[in-house]
Structures are given as structure tokens and as C-alpha cells.
Write an enzyme that holds these catalytic residues in place. Structure first.
Site, PDB file in Angstrom:
ATOM      1  N   PRO A  42       0.838  -1.219   0.000  1.00  0.00           N
ATOM      2  CA  PRO A  42       0.000   0.000   0.000  1.00  0.00           C
ATOM      3  C   PRO A  42       0.866   1.259   0.000  1.00  0.00           C
ATOM      4  O   PRO A  42       0.487   2.262  -0.580  1.00  0.00           O
ATOM      5  CB  PRO A  42      -0.797  -0.097   1.300  1.00  0.00           C
ATOM      6  CG  PRO A  42      -0.497  -1.419   1.905  1.00  0.00           C
ATOM      7  CD  PRO A  42       0.651  -2.034   1.206  1.00  0.00           C
ATOM      8  N   PRO A 172      57.913  -5.530  -0.215  1.00  0.00           N
ATOM      9  CA  PRO A 172      59.348  -5.602   0.019  1.00  0.00           C
ATOM     10  C   PRO A 172      59.834  -6.875   0.711  1.00  0.00           C
ATOM     11  O   PRO A 172      61.037  -7.085   0.800  1.00  0.00           O
ATOM     12  CB  PRO A 172      59.613  -4.394   0.913  1.00  0.00           C
ATOM     13  CG  PRO A 172      58.331  -4.146   1.600  1.00  0.00           C
ATOM     14  CD  PRO A 172      57.245  -4.568   0.660  1.00  0.00           C
ATOM     15  N   ASP A 195      59.897 -14.716  -8.260  1.00  0.00           N
ATOM     16  CA  ASP A 195      61.228 -14.119  -8.326  1.00  0.00           C
ATOM     17  C   ASP A 195      62.013 -14.419  -7.066  1.00  0.00           C
ATOM     18  O   ASP A 195      61.491 -14.940  -6.101  1.00  0.00           O
ATOM     19  CB  ASP A 195      61.103 -12.601  -8.401  1.00  0.00           C
ATOM     20  CG  ASP A 195      60.913 -12.145  -9.814  1.00  0.00           C
ATOM     21  OD1 ASP A 195      61.272 -12.899 -10.724  1.00  0.00           O
ATOM     22  OD2 ASP A 195      60.402 -11.029 -10.002  1.00  0.00           O
ATOM     23  N   LYS A 218      66.176 -17.555 -10.307  1.00  0.00           N
ATOM     24  CA  LYS A 218      67.496 -18.175 -10.420  1.00  0.00           C
ATOM     25  C   LYS A 218      67.357 -19.529 -11.102  1.00  0.00           C
ATOM     26  O   LYS A 218      66.282 -20.099 -11.209  1.00  0.00           O
ATOM     27  CB  LYS A 218      68.142 -18.311  -9.052  1.00  0.00           C
ATOM     28  CG  LYS A 218      67.328 -19.063  -8.027  1.00  0.00           C
ATOM     29  CD  LYS A 218      68.155 -19.183  -6.759  1.00  0.00           C
ATOM     30  CE  LYS A 218      67.474 -20.001  -5.686  1.00  0.00           C
ATOM     31  NZ  LYS A 218      66.371 -19.342  -5.025  1.00  0.00           N
ATOM     32  N   GLY A 249      58.731  -9.015  -6.474  1.00  0.00           N
ATOM     33  CA  GLY A 249      59.062  -8.175  -5.333  1.00  0.00           C
ATOM     34  C   GLY A 249      58.584  -6.759  -5.600  1.00  0.00           C
ATOM     35  O   GLY A 249      58.554  -6.306  -6.742  1.00  0.00           O
ATOM     36  N   GLY A 250      58.178  -6.076  -4.542  1.00  0.00           N
ATOM     37  CA  GLY A 250      57.768  -4.674  -4.691  1.00  0.00           C
ATOM     38  C   GLY A 250      56.539  -4.541  -5.566  1.00  0.00           C
ATOM     39  O   GLY A 250      55.637  -5.375  -5.503  1.00  0.00           O
ATOM     40  N   ASP A 251      56.515  -3.510  -6.375  1.00  0.00           N
ATOM     41  CA  ASP A 251      55.380  -3.259  -7.261  1.00  0.00           C
ATOM     42  C   ASP A 251      55.727  -3.736  -8.673  1.00  0.00           C
ATOM     43  O   ASP A 251      56.836  -3.496  -9.140  1.00  0.00           O
ATOM     44  CB  ASP A 251      55.069  -1.756  -7.274  1.00  0.00           C
ATOM     45  CG  ASP A 251      53.813  -1.467  -8.068  1.00  0.00           C
ATOM     46  OD1 ASP A 251      52.752  -1.329  -7.434  1.00  0.00           O
ATOM     47  OD2 ASP A 251      53.879  -1.404  -9.314  1.00  0.00           O
ATOM     48  N   MET A 329      68.784  -0.878  -7.800  1.00  0.00           N
ATOM     49  CA  MET A 329      69.768  -1.625  -8.589  1.00  0.00           C
ATOM     50  C   MET A 329      71.048  -0.807  -8.777  1.00  0.00           C
ATOM     51  O   MET A 329      71.632  -0.790  -9.854  1.00  0.00           O
ATOM     52  CB  MET A 329      69.171  -1.986  -9.969  1.00  0.00           C
ATOM     53  CG  MET A 329      67.946  -2.874  -9.858  1.00  0.00           C
ATOM     54  SD  MET A 329      67.119  -3.153 -11.440  1.00  0.00           S
ATOM     55  CE  MET A 329      66.108  -1.686 -11.580  1.00  0.00           C
ATOM     56  N   GLY A 358      66.049  -4.227   3.115  1.00  0.00           N
ATOM     57  CA  GLY A 358      65.023  -3.547   3.899  1.00  0.00           C
ATOM     58  C   GLY A 358      63.855  -4.463   4.237  1.00  0.00           C
ATOM     59  O   GLY A 358      63.479  -5.320   3.440  1.00  0.00           O
TER      60      GLY A 358
END
Ligand code: SAH
Length: 411
Positions: A42, A172, A195, A218, A249-251, A329, A358
Site C-alpha cells: 500500500p 618488500p 622471483d 634463479k 618483489g615490490g610493485d 639496482m 630492507g
């Protein structure tokens, strides 16, 4: 007793009787499923009216009439009057239409579950006896957390042939710096291409035996697998219908060659996505207490690959004392970078920090200056992986006065 059924309502007629907020909540779920919903009531509360308007949902204004059941696969009764809801449920039974009786402790022929969809899995929770929606929701949330974090064995046992690649940033190192999405995709993967750097070991332990882990970091003789070969591996597994996680690793998009892997997938018509992560360019200085920008000290940061020739933009960045230069690097090339910087006229007293490994137990920070950097690198035996930070933010006393200074201030 309840038998949980996975019901597809897409394109099916679902009638909601009642115009209150319970109806509004359920409407959202049915709409998300693509059901053809209609409402009989309603009047409508503001929430329900807004949904009805926004989605052009047919609304017959009035009280429930048995003729409303015509064509419905499922009825949801929430009129606010238990007698009416029960009557609707009874009529549905006679007409063999399933009915969720929201107004009577959930005792219709069907009930809604507390549901969570994560990735391509759905988990539904309900009570076997009596309705207890809050408990169901709590259990659902707890399972949802486990799923989202990749803590449950999510991997498909019957592959659907829909192979794909996810380029997943691992951050990291520590597993708890990975994103929830990364953890879930790893738990769903058939193949993990990993990696050397990043959270590999911790995360890959405890994976299902059948998950194939390919280490491209590796090889016997410790030569890394060439990029073309990595591209070929990920495309080939995905083309065979497997879910591939390319864990980095990382972004993935910061010196991670993620762009090339994405191109390879796109060229092969493989669905591909990227999961970002904290990059060592920011997270490794941070681990040593170095902010890459700091109000009044550094208003920009410049991230470079230390290998190869030293670009004019790198020298400009190092020469600008409001810019932090972050070198990845860069261990092997450090001497060349330092010489070029000094020749360019950059002051020998510019602060420099080396941050090795780190966010790992082996983390080590060395503070020095441009003029002493090469000497100190040799003296401490600087080793990969390391991030080199050049700029005023690398000063040891930036965030915390050194003990001598505290002494001096007190004196
Ligand atoms: N995609 C990565 C970078 C890959 S290049 C990212 O976004 O972090 C690899 C370089 O990253 C190393 O040579 C080193 O300079 C840096 N690096 C990665 N992990 C590191 C760590 N735990 N400690 C110090 N440097 C690290």
C-alpha cells in the site's frame, strides 16, 4: 531442516510483498542478481521508494491479492503483519512457489542466507533450526575474512578453462605487507611464477602440493630466466586454462618489467590484471626511518635504475636539494653515479643512505655523504639488494635528534 540451494534468479520474476526497509534490503540483493523484481504494497518507506524509482521497479500500490502470485518463481513476504506474511507463505505452498517469510522468523519454504562472494566463490550461511540472522552474518564475515586473505584452500579443483595471469606485487618482503588481494590470488592460483626478491619463501610454503611453483629468479648456474622466456611461460600456462600468478618483489610496475609481461598477455589474448604493492623505492627507505618526502626538506622524489648510463635528469634531481633521489639496482654502479654527481658540482656533503635488505631481519642502514659514499660502501661491503637514498631526508637526525644533539639542547 534446510537444504541450501544455489538458485539463479537472473531474469526470473520475484515478487516482494511489503514496502518497508526489509524489502529495501532484499531488493538490493535481488537486483544485484538480475532478478525481475516487482513490489506490492500500500505504501513504501523512503528507502524502498528510492530503489523503486531508481530502478523503475513495477510497484502495484495496494494490499496483497492472491492474483499477485501469478508468474512468480519466488515470493518475499515482509508486510509487517505476521498473519498476512503467514497467509502469503501458505498460499505460495499451495501453488508450489517458494516463499521467504521475513515476518515470521524466516519460516517460509525458502530463506535468505548470509552470503559472501570472494573472487569466484560464494559461501552462504544459515541456521539449521530457527532464524538467527546476526549469527549467520558474523560467521559469514569470519569466513569472508579467511577467504579474502587467502587462508582457505580456494584453488579450483575442476579448472574451468578460463586461464588468466595476475601480475602480483609482493611488496618488500614480509608476508604481512602483502595485500589481501595478493594473498587471495595466490591461494587461487594453479601456477606461481616467482622471483628471488619479495615475500616468496614465507608465502609459498604451505601451498597445495599440486600448485606448480616456477622460480624464474634463479637457475642452475644462477642465471635468471630471460624476460622473453618468462613471458612465454606465463602465456603458455594461462593459454592452457590455468590461473597464473606472476609474483614479484615490490610493485610490478616499478622496474619490475610488469608492463612487458602485460603486453605479452594482451598480445596473446590472455586476460591479465595487476595487483599493486609497496615498492622498495618507498618502503625500503621507510624501513630505515627515511621519508622520501618531508615537509620543508624534500618536496619531490626521483626514482632511478642505477644500471646503465646516468641521465641528465638524474643529475638534475641530485643537484636539486628539495628532491630526494632514490636509486634501485645501484650497488654495482654506485662509484660511477657518485663520480658523475661530484663532477656535476653537487656538494660532497649531500647526505646519502644505503639501506640493504630492507624489511628483512638482515636489514642494515649506512649513513654517509656523497663525498664518502664510495669509500663507505667498500668499507661496509655494500651488497644487493639495496636502495640508495641521496638527499637531505637521508640525514640520520631528520626525524629524531641524535643523542649528542639532545645533550647539546639540554646543556
Ligand atoms: N619492483 C621492485 C623493484 C625491482 S628492481 C619494487 O617495486 O620494489 C630490484 C631492486 O629493488 C633491487 O636492486 C634493490 O635496489 C631494490 N630492492 C628490492 N627489495 C629490496 C629490499 N628488501 N631491500 C633493499 N632493496 C630492495
Amino acid at each position: 531442516m534446510t537444504l541450501m540451494l544455489g538458485v539463479t534468479l537472473t531474469g526470473r520474476d520475484v515478487l516482494l510483498v511489503g514496502g518497508g526497509d526489509v524489502t529495501a534490503r532484499r531488493l538490493r540483493r535481488f537486483l544485484a542478481e538480475g532478478a525481475l523484481v516487482r513490489v506490492v504494497a500500500p505504501e513504501l518507506t523512503a528507502q524502498t521508494a528510492a530503489l523503486v524509482d531508481a530502478n523503475s521497479i513495477p510497484w502495484r500500490q495496494g494490499r496483497f491479492r492472491p492474483a499477485d502470485l501469478r508468474g512468480a518463481w519466488l515470493v518475499h513476504a515482509a508486510t509487517g503483519d505476521q498473519r498476512v506474511d503467514r497467509d502469503i507463505a501458505a498460499r505460495c505452498d499451495r501453488r508450489r512457489v517458494l516463499c521467504v517469510n521475513a515476518g515470521d522468523g524466516g519460516h517460509g519454504s525458502a530463506r535468505l542466507t548470509a552470503q559472501v562472494d570472494t573472487g569466484d566463490i560464494t559461501v552462504a550461511v544459515t541456521s539449521a533450526v530457527g532464524a538467527d540472522p546476526r549469527r549467520s552474518a558474523t560467521v559469514r564475515d569470519a569466513i569472508g575474512d579467511l577467504l579474502a586473505n587467502g587462508r582457505l584452500p580456494l584453488r579450483r579443483r575442476r579448472p574451468d578453462g578460463a586461464g588468466r595471469v595476475d601480475l602480483v606485487g609482493g611488496g618488500p618482503g614480509p608476508a604481512d605487507l602483502m595485500t589481501v588481494r595478493a594473498r587471495r590470488l595466490i591461494a587461487e592460483a594453479d601456477v606461481i611464477v616467482a622471483d628471488r626478491l619479495g615475500p616468496t619463501a614465507e608465502v609459498l610454503q604451505g601451498l597445495d602440493q599440486e600448485v606448480q611453483v616456477i622460480d624464474v629468479g634463479k637457475r642452475p648456474g644462477s642465471h635468471p630466466v630471460p624476460q622473453d622466456e618468462i613471458n612465454r611461460i606465463i602465456v603458455e600456462h594461462a593459454a592452457a586454462g590455468r590461473r597464473v600468478v606472476r609474483l614479484k618483489g615490490g610493485d610490478p610496475f616499478v622496474f619490475g618489467r610488469g608492463g612487458e609481461e602485460m603486453q605479452a598477455c594482451l598480445a596473446a589474448g590472455i586476460p591479465v590484471d595487476v595487483v599493486p604493492a609497496p615498492s622498495s623505492a618507498i618502503a625500503v627507505p621507510q624501513a630505515a626511518g627515511i621519508p622520501v618526502t618531508h615537509r620543508g626538506t624534500a618536496s619531490a622524489f626521483h626514482v632511478v635504475n642505477g644500471q646503465g648510463t646516468i641521465a641528465a635528469s638524474t643529475l638534475d634531481a641530485m643537484a636539486d636539494d628539495s628532491v630526494t633521489t632514490v636509486v634501485l639496482m645501484g650497488v654495482a654502479a654506485l662509484g660511477g653515479i657518485v663520480d658523475a654527481a661530484l663532477r656535476h658540482g653537487i656538494p660532497a656533503d649531500r647526505p646519502v643512505a644505503f639501506v640493504e635488505s630492507g624489511h628483512t631481519p638482515q636489514q642494515r642502514t649506512t649513513r654517509t655523504t656523497l663525498g664518502r659514499a664510495s669509500h663507505d660502501a667498500a668499507a661496509v661491503g655494500l651488497r644487493n639488494p639495496a636502495v640508495i637514498v641521496i638527499g637531505d631526508v637521508a640525514r640520520a637526525d631528520l626525524l629524531m635528534p641524535t643523542p649528542e644533539r639532545i645533550g647539546a639542547t639540554q646543556a
